[in-house]
Design a protein around this motif. Structure first.
Motif, PDB file in Angstrom:
ATOM      1  N   LEU A   1      -3.160  11.499   0.145  1.00  0.00           N
ATOM      2  CA  LEU A   1      -4.240  10.688  -0.416  1.00  0.00           C
ATOM      3  C   LEU A   1      -3.957   9.250   0.005  1.00  0.00           C
ATOM      4  CD1 LEU A   1      -4.567  11.833  -4.128  1.00  0.00           C
ATOM      5  CD2 LEU A   1      -5.985  12.445  -2.193  1.00  0.00           C
ATOM      6  N   ALA A   2      -4.976   8.586   0.551  1.00  0.00           N
ATOM      7  CA  ALA A   2      -4.782   7.212   0.996  1.00  0.00           C
ATOM      8  C   ALA A   2      -6.049   6.430   0.704  1.00  0.00           C
ATOM      9  CB  ALA A   2      -4.478   7.185   2.498  1.00  0.00           C
ATOM     10  N   SER A   3      -5.965   5.104   0.817  1.00  0.00           N
ATOM     11  CA  SER A   3      -7.175   4.318   0.559  1.00  0.00           C
ATOM     12  C   SER A   3      -8.146   4.520   1.727  1.00  0.00           C
ATOM     13  CB  SER A   3      -6.815   2.845   0.435  1.00  0.00           C
ATOM     14  OG  SER A   3      -6.371   2.365   1.686  1.00  0.00           O
ATOM     15  N   PRO A   4      -9.451   4.334   1.516  1.00  0.00           N
ATOM     16  CA  PRO A   4     -10.423   4.572   2.587  1.00  0.00           C
ATOM     17  C   PRO A   4     -10.075   3.906   3.925  1.00  0.00           C
ATOM     18  CG  PRO A   4     -11.575   4.315   0.526  1.00  0.00           C
ATOM     19  CD  PRO A   4     -10.125   4.041   0.237  1.00  0.00           C
ATOM     20  N   PRO A   5      -9.687   2.593   3.953  1.00  0.00           N
ATOM     21  CA  PRO A   5      -9.381   2.022   5.270  1.00  0.00           C
ATOM     22  C   PRO A   5      -8.177   2.697   5.946  1.00  0.00           C
ATOM     23  CG  PRO A   5      -9.011   0.398   3.519  1.00  0.00           C
ATOM     24  CD  PRO A   5      -9.648   1.587   2.890  1.00  0.00           C
ATOM     25  N   LEU A   6      -7.206   3.156   5.139  1.00  0.00           N
ATOM     26  CA  LEU A   6      -6.050   3.828   5.755  1.00  0.00           C
ATOM     27  C   LEU A   6      -6.443   5.191   6.315  1.00  0.00           C
ATOM     28  CD1 LEU A   6      -3.070   2.917   3.390  1.00  0.00           C
ATOM     29  CD2 LEU A   6      -3.331   2.275   5.799  1.00  0.00           C
ATOM     30  N   VAL A   7      -7.404   5.852   5.653  1.00  0.00           N
ATOM     31  CA  VAL A   7      -7.873   7.140   6.193  1.00  0.00           C
ATOM     32  C   VAL A   7      -8.420   6.913   7.595  1.00  0.00           C
ATOM     33  CG1 VAL A   7      -9.556   9.004   5.932  1.00  0.00           C
ATOM     34  CG2 VAL A   7      -8.379   8.117   3.912  1.00  0.00           C
TER      35      VAL A   7
ATOM     36  N   PRO B   1       0.815  -1.220   0.000  1.00  0.00           N
ATOM     37  CA  PRO B   1       0.000   0.000   0.000  1.00  0.00           C
ATOM     38  C   PRO B   1       0.846   1.266   0.000  1.00  0.00           C
ATOM     39  CG  PRO B   1      -0.141  -1.112   2.128  1.00  0.00           C
ATOM     40  CD  PRO B   1       0.676  -1.988   1.246  1.00  0.00           C
ATOM     41  N   TYR B   2       0.384   2.257  -0.739  1.00  0.00           N
ATOM     42  CA  TYR B   2       1.062   3.551  -0.817  1.00  0.00           C
ATOM     43  C   TYR B   2       0.097   4.644  -0.403  1.00  0.00           C
ATOM     44  CZ  TYR B   2       5.019   1.892  -3.616  1.00  0.00           C
ATOM     45  OH  TYR B   2       6.155   1.282  -4.046  1.00  0.00           O
ATOM     46  N   VAL B   3       0.640   5.774   0.008  1.00  0.00           N
ATOM     47  CA  VAL B   3      -0.170   6.988   0.072  1.00  0.00           C
ATOM     48  C   VAL B   3       0.557   7.998  -0.816  1.00  0.00           C
ATOM     49  CG1 VAL B   3      -1.030   6.552   2.391  1.00  0.00           C
ATOM     50  CG2 VAL B   3       1.063   7.852   2.097  1.00  0.00           C
ATOM     51  N   SER B   4      -0.135   9.081  -1.184  1.00  0.00           N
ATOM     52  CA  SER B   4       0.508  10.110  -2.003  1.00  0.00           C
ATOM     53  C   SER B   4       0.515  11.419  -1.239  1.00  0.00           C
ATOM     54  CB  SER B   4      -0.280  10.335  -3.286  1.00  0.00           C
ATOM     55  OG  SER B   4      -0.462   9.130  -3.945  1.00  0.00           O
ATOM     56  N   GLY B   5       1.610  12.170  -1.358  1.00  0.00           N
ATOM     57  CA  GLY B   5       1.660  13.463  -0.684  1.00  0.00           C
ATOM     58  C   GLY B   5       3.079  13.772  -0.291  1.00  0.00           C
ATOM     59  N   PRO B   6       3.302  14.778   0.547  1.00  0.00           N
ATOM     60  CA  PRO B   6       2.316  15.601   1.254  1.00  0.00           C
ATOM     61  C   PRO B   6       1.816  16.796   0.438  1.00  0.00           C
ATOM     62  CG  PRO B   6       4.519  16.171   1.935  1.00  0.00           C
ATOM     63  CD  PRO B   6       4.665  15.078   0.941  1.00  0.00           C
ATOM     64  N   LYS B   7       2.401  17.030  -0.763  1.00  0.00           N
ATOM     65  CA  LYS B   7       1.966  18.215  -1.500  1.00  0.00           C
ATOM     66  C   LYS B   7       1.425  17.871  -2.879  1.00  0.00           C
ATOM     67  CE  LYS B   7       4.954  21.502   0.898  1.00  0.00           C
ATOM     68  NZ  LYS B   7       5.872  22.626   0.751  1.00  0.00           N
TER      69      LYS B   7
ATOM     70  N   VAL C   1      -5.878  13.741   5.724  1.00  0.00           N
ATOM     71  CA  VAL C   1      -5.759  12.468   5.014  1.00  0.00           C
ATOM     72  C   VAL C   1      -7.089  12.227   4.316  1.00  0.00           C
ATOM     73  CG1 VAL C   1      -5.141  10.032   5.183  1.00  0.00           C
ATOM     74  CG2 VAL C   1      -4.292  11.641   6.881  1.00  0.00           C
ATOM     75  N   LEU C   2      -7.048  12.032   2.982  1.00  0.00           N
ATOM     76  CA  LEU C   2      -8.303  11.864   2.254  1.00  0.00           C
ATOM     77  C   LEU C   2      -8.177  10.687   1.308  1.00  0.00           C
ATOM     78  CD1 LEU C   2      -6.946  14.876   1.553  1.00  0.00           C
ATOM     79  CD2 LEU C   2      -9.302  15.379   1.040  1.00  0.00           C
TER      80      LEU C   2
ATOM     81  N   ARG D   1       4.645   9.394  -4.352  1.00  0.00           N
ATOM     82  CA  ARG D   1       4.085   8.247  -3.624  1.00  0.00           C
ATOM     83  C   ARG D   1       5.006   7.819  -2.495  1.00  0.00           C
ATOM     84  NH1 ARG D   1       3.188   3.702  -7.427  1.00  0.00           N
ATOM     85  NH2 ARG D   1       1.727   2.831  -5.929  1.00  0.00           N
ATOM     86  N   VAL D   2       4.395   7.455  -1.375  1.00  0.00           N
ATOM     87  CA  VAL D   2       5.170   7.034  -0.200  1.00  0.00           C
ATOM     88  C   VAL D   2       4.626   5.685   0.244  1.00  0.00           C
ATOM     89  CG1 VAL D   2       5.889   7.691   2.126  1.00  0.00           C
ATOM     90  CG2 VAL D   2       5.157   9.471   0.518  1.00  0.00           C
ATOM     91  N   ALA D   3       5.498   4.688   0.381  1.00  0.00           N
ATOM     92  CA  ALA D   3       5.037   3.390   0.872  1.00  0.00           C
ATOM     93  C   ALA D   3       4.618   3.567   2.329  1.00  0.00           C
ATOM     94  CB  ALA D   3       6.153   2.365   0.763  1.00  0.00           C
ATOM     95  N   VAL D   4       3.498   2.949   2.698  1.00  0.00           N
ATOM     96  CA  VAL D   4       2.971   3.152   4.056  1.00  0.00           C
ATOM     97  C   VAL D   4       4.009   2.775   5.122  1.00  0.00           C
ATOM     98  CG1 VAL D   4       1.201   2.383   5.673  1.00  0.00           C
ATOM     99  CG2 VAL D   4       0.593   2.943   3.327  1.00  0.00           C
TER     100      VAL D   4
END
Length: 959
Positions: free
Chosen positions: A622-628, A439-445, A602-603, A450-453
């Motif tokens: 930006l993250a997947s719904p469960p990660l939010v 899983p990745y999230v994207s951000g912070p800007k 976190v969205l 992409r950042v691996a969780v």
């Protein structure tokens, strides 16, 4: 009949069922064919008639290994899906054909589509009806379905809308507010049916113009809907999913899926082509299908095969096991990314390997639906045990499932995980290791960072250090551990860098697979049961977006848990719903500003979050719904989920993310057993009942359609005017004038523009003469059922560059009079004078996506032949299909090398024994003679041309 009748067999377990056992024809060759090619092979064997489908075609498919990319093969899909109004021209042609067959002394009742044709009318209406709910949503434009109609029986008391206060262009006389006074059979109903919020069953406040708008929409579409209703009553093989069925489009497509056809106890695989852009999703169910243009679907409905180049098949091997924290979206996006890099454009993709069984059917249909993103024609998942289990929940009865399984196994179209069965051979293999998907999230800007969780904590730390820029915040080292105490609702909280202050679960529709929203719900349920909470100052919200997601959340029972953690539904606009994300509490805002804290939002869902949130929230992920939900519970992004607990639960126990993360198994079980079965049950009930407005819609019952001569939407076209029992041999084209002299790369958009109708155009003049105002013109697309509009729209593109004119304009010269006129007006004059016309063009004539009218329009303008240097393949076929001869200059020749000005008159003689790629002589009025190639590729095309195109060819079969 087919020469392959000897291989017809009875199904062992159900001897009354018969089928072509194609695996016997090919032996070892068949066993190494990709599954998707086996489906093409079965179709060619079953439909082999020696004319449209020949034995050599079937053998070419069997020799796929050596013939791929080298031969064209015919394909007869089992059925057709038409979306909405793309279905109008085809149905209008069938209605006109009935008339023509009767006039020529045949029986009009025999005129029916040759294969089952399903029409979904949801799209155009749905969009207009959902606008008002979307306008109030936090994610404008993100929703795609109207709020679920299944709640409509619980209507609140009727309310009278406020009287209209004179919106633009109405002066208070629009009748909004005076229920029942306005015209049209549906107005009273519409005005008194407030849209309900699907969660709280409260009416959604509607801007008053919306009421007017909806009424206008149904009014505007009424004529076409009545025509559809007539079609569904009188034609065999036509079924319609009426408007406002209210379920997601994908569900409709799945509801129509047969997987295996059983026609009078004869079995064969399901396959489909359609004008619907989502058609490819059915490949996730093991049904071969892809999207084509309106004219190809019409040909299939007429019983003509599609022609395609025998495609390469890329095998996509899935191995390994998925990381527990990877969601469906991670998997789908990761697989699509691999395919994008593998160059699969214009090829079939087929999935195999031990990992395929880990993908739910929803994952498969999502991957299949995203074909356009990586350019494949389709992505095929052969039927396996996962598919069968899904079909059980989707309402297939036990007997049908047994037959389906037995048949697919008999013809070797069933995928087994056991390695003992022979693997097909593919053109190339792309390997995707599911274990590598993390899983990745994207951000912070920026969303592309992409950042691996599992690196989130260290990455955020690096962002604090880095100098201000696309990632960095430049916080001095001694300030990085600052803590700001803050009082909120009587409690003290501590804010530090990385603290989460906004958490929004937004369903994003472009690649959303609703199961990830369900995952967020199940995570919330387990968190609440473990005793975890979200801090009250965090602004949490939940916007489901589409009707499908709403259904997932409601029927699975997870909503109460989400709201317990503060994720309340926003954005449906009813009084109980929360509005947009409220601003952060004053105390929190001040603390962030004073301490210069890098707070986080976190969205899930949207791409553009710049300035979307509070200006004091400087880091957004930006993250997947469960990660939010997980980050909201943790309250910070500075956490390593593997080693640090999310928080403390009951009895002071430390709870880690792995303790409450739902397994894929749990997810699939809830999804299949509760959500999917309830969705299909409901759709079935709706389909059987029909909806009130559709049921009340009056439509004629007559065998022939009673054309309304005043109609500006639906008119009987003149394709069959000369229909006689016997085809007339091709007539010589004598002394034709050139209607247009065009250059290279003339696209179908130049020939048949879509979009709005320009006020100065020939189509506009026609509509004005019928008493319409420019506001009522609608678009060319909406008026496809009216040949008078579409013919006037042919070559009406303002970017058309005609060499006679010298600058872009939809104009030409009418040579006998020397006037410069609209293309239509010139063509009309030529027709009155009895002068045939032709088109001169350069290379690649007819590029671009296939358009219904790009061939029909020129035909009705009187164009007898096109003389071009080269053609786009599909467009050439369509010209022949309508009865226009495509002629090609010899290599190295073109109008300028031959010294043609286009002002001459041309005569073309077609010999009675016309043969493929024959050379024809062309004489001009200046005495010049030159030769061209008649671009017919085979005898079938010549037969069609001699019959005046495929419409007349098929109509003659009924005489």
């Amino acid at each position: 009949g087919s020469p392959y009748q000897p291989v017809i067999e009875a199904l062992e377990s159900h001897p009354e069922k018969k089928f072509y056992n194609v695996s016997k024809l090919g032996g070892a060759k068949y066993d190494t064919l990709p599954y998707s090619i086996r489906v093409l092979f079965e179709s060619s064997v079953r439909n082999c008639d020696g004319f449209l489908v020949k034995e050599t075609d079937a053998m070419n498919i069997l020799d796929w290994k050596t013939k791929q990319n080298h031969v064209e093969v015919p394909f007869c899909p089992a059925r057709v899906v038409l979306q909405d109004f793309t279905g109008i021209p085809a149905m209008v042609d069938f209605a006109a054909m009935r008339e023509a067959v009767r006039n020529a002394g045949g029986d009009p009742v025999k005129v029916n589509p040759a294969c089952p044709t399903d029409l979904t009318v949801d799209h155009s209406l749905q969009i207009d009806f959902s606008k008002c709910a979307i306008q109030n949503a936090p994610n404008p434009g993100g929703g795609e379905q109207k709020p679920l109609a299944r709640l409509s029986p619980l209507k609140p008391p009727l309310r009278k809308p406020p009287p209209c206060r004179g919106h633009s262009g109405c002066r208070g006389s629009c009748g909004a507010g005076e229920a029942g006074r306005s015209p049209g059979p549906f107005s009273a109903q519409i005005e008194n049916t407030p849209i309900l919020c699907p969660f709280h069953l409260q009416p959604v406040p509607e801007p008053e113009t919306v009421l007017k708008n909806q009424e206008m929409e149904f009014g505007r579409n009424r004529e076409r809907l009545q025509f559809f209703k007539w079609s569904s009553k009188v034609f065999e093989n036509i079924s319609i999913i009426p408007p406002e069925t209210g379920t997601a489009h994908q569900v409709n497509l799945e509801y129509l899926s047969r997987v295996v056809f059983d026609v009078k106890d004869f079995l064969h695989p399901d396959s489909v082509v359609g004008t619907d852009s989502h058609t490819t999703m059915v490949n996730g169910l093991g049904i071969l299908g892809w999207g084509v243009g309106g004219i190809e679907t019409e040909a299939v409905m007429l019983g003509m095969p599609l022609t395609l180049t025998l495609p390469e098949v890329v095998g996509c091997e899935l191995t390994g096991t998925v990381s527990p924290f990877a969601t469906s979206i991670d998997i789908v996006l990761s697989i699509t990314k691999h395919l994008r890099q593998a160059d699969v454009a214009g090829k079939f993709v087929e999935f195999f390997g031990s990992g395929v069984s880990q993908l739910s059917v929803a994952d498969r249909t999502t991957i299949a639906n995203m074909c356009p993103e990586y350019g494949a024609i389709l992505s095929f998942f052969p039927v396996d045990n996962v598919t069968l289990k899904h079909l059980k929940h989707a309402g297939f009865d036990k007997a049908k499932l047994e037959v389906t399984e037995a048949y697919l196994k008999a013809v070797k179209l069933f995928r087994n995980d056991e390695s003992s069965s022979r693997q097909p051979e593919y053109s190339q293999v792309v390997q995707v290791s599911l274990s590598s998907i993390i899983p990745y999230v994207s951000g912070p800007k920026r969303s592309q960072d992409r950042v691996a969780v599992n690196n989130m904590k260290s990455d955020f730390q690096a962002c604090l250090n880095e100098k201000s820029g696309v990632k960095g915040f430049q916080i001095a080292a001694e300030k990085q551990n600052d803590i700001v105490p803050v009082q909120y609702e009587g409690n003290e909280y501590k804010l530090s860098h990385g603290c989460v202050v906004i958490a929004a679960v937004i369903s994003c529709t472009n690649n959303c697979n609703p199961s990830v929203m369900l995952a967020a719900g199940l995570l919330a349920k387990k968190a609440v049961e473990a005793g975890l909470m979200v801090k009250p100052y965090i602004r949490t919200s939940l916007s489901p977006g589409s009707g499908m997601v709403t259904h997932y959340l409601s029927s699975s029972g997870v909503l109460p848990y989400l709201s317990k953690l503060g994720f309340e539904v926003v954005g449906y606009g009813c009084s109980t719903c929360v509005g947009n994300t409220a601003p952060l509490p004053e105390a929190i805002r001040n603390a962030i500003k004073q301490g210069d804290i890098i707070a986080c939002g976190v969205l899930s869902g949207t791409k553009n979050f710049e300035g979307r949130l509070c200006d004091c929230v400087r880091a957004n992920y930006l993250a997947s719904p469960p990660l939010v939900v997980a980050y909201a519970i943790a309250g910070t992004v500075q956490i390593d989920f593997d080693t640090e607990p999310l928080g403390t639960g009951f009895n002071g126990r430390s709870i880690y993310l792995r303790d409450i993360w739902p397994t894929r198994q749990e997810l699939h079980t809830v999804e299949e057993e509760r959500v999917i079965s309830s969705m299909f049950k409901e759709l079935k009930e709706k389909m059987e009942k029909g909806n009130k407005r559709w049921n009340l819609l009056e439509a004629p019952e007559s065998i022939l359609f009673p054309w309304d001569l005043k109609s500006t939407y639906i008119r009987c076209p003149s394709f069959f005017d000369k229909l006689a029992k016997e085809a007339v041999p091709p007539q010589a084209v004598e002394n034709a004038h050139v209607l247009l002299f065009l250059g290279d790369s003339v696209t179908t958009d130049h020939i048949s523009p879509a979009g709005s109708i320009a006020r100065s155009s020939a189509a506009a003049k026609y509509l004005t003469s019928k008493g319409l105002t420019p506001r009522e013109f609608n678009s060319y697309g909406a008026r496809r059922g009216n040949d008078a509009v579409m013919t006037r729209g042919t070559f009406a593109n303002i970017k058309l560059l005609n060499k006679f004119i010298g600058k872009p304009a939809p104009k030409t010269i009418h040579f006998p009079s020397g006037q410069t006129l609209d293309v239509f007006e010139a063509a009309e004059l030529y027709q009155k004078e009895g002068i045939p016309v032709i088109i001169l063009a350069g290379k690649k004539y007819g590029l671009g996506s296939s358009r219904d009218w790009a061939a029909k329009g020129p035909f009705l303008l009187g164009v007898k032949a096109v003389l071009a240097e080269s053609y786009e393949k599909v467009h050439r076929t369509q010209l022949i299909g309508i009865g226009i001869a495509p002629l090609q200059f010899h290599p190295g020749e073109n109008p300028s090398t031959l010294g043609l000005t286009g002002r001459e008159q041309f005569s073309i003689l077609f010999p009675p024994d016309l043969s493929p790629r024959m050379t024809l002589d062309i004489k001009t009025s200046t005495g010049k003679v030159f030769s061209m190639i008649a671009l017919f590729e085979n005898n079938m095309e010549i037969t069609l041309y001699k019959n005046g195109g495929s419409l007349n060819f098929v109509a003659r079969r009924f005489l």
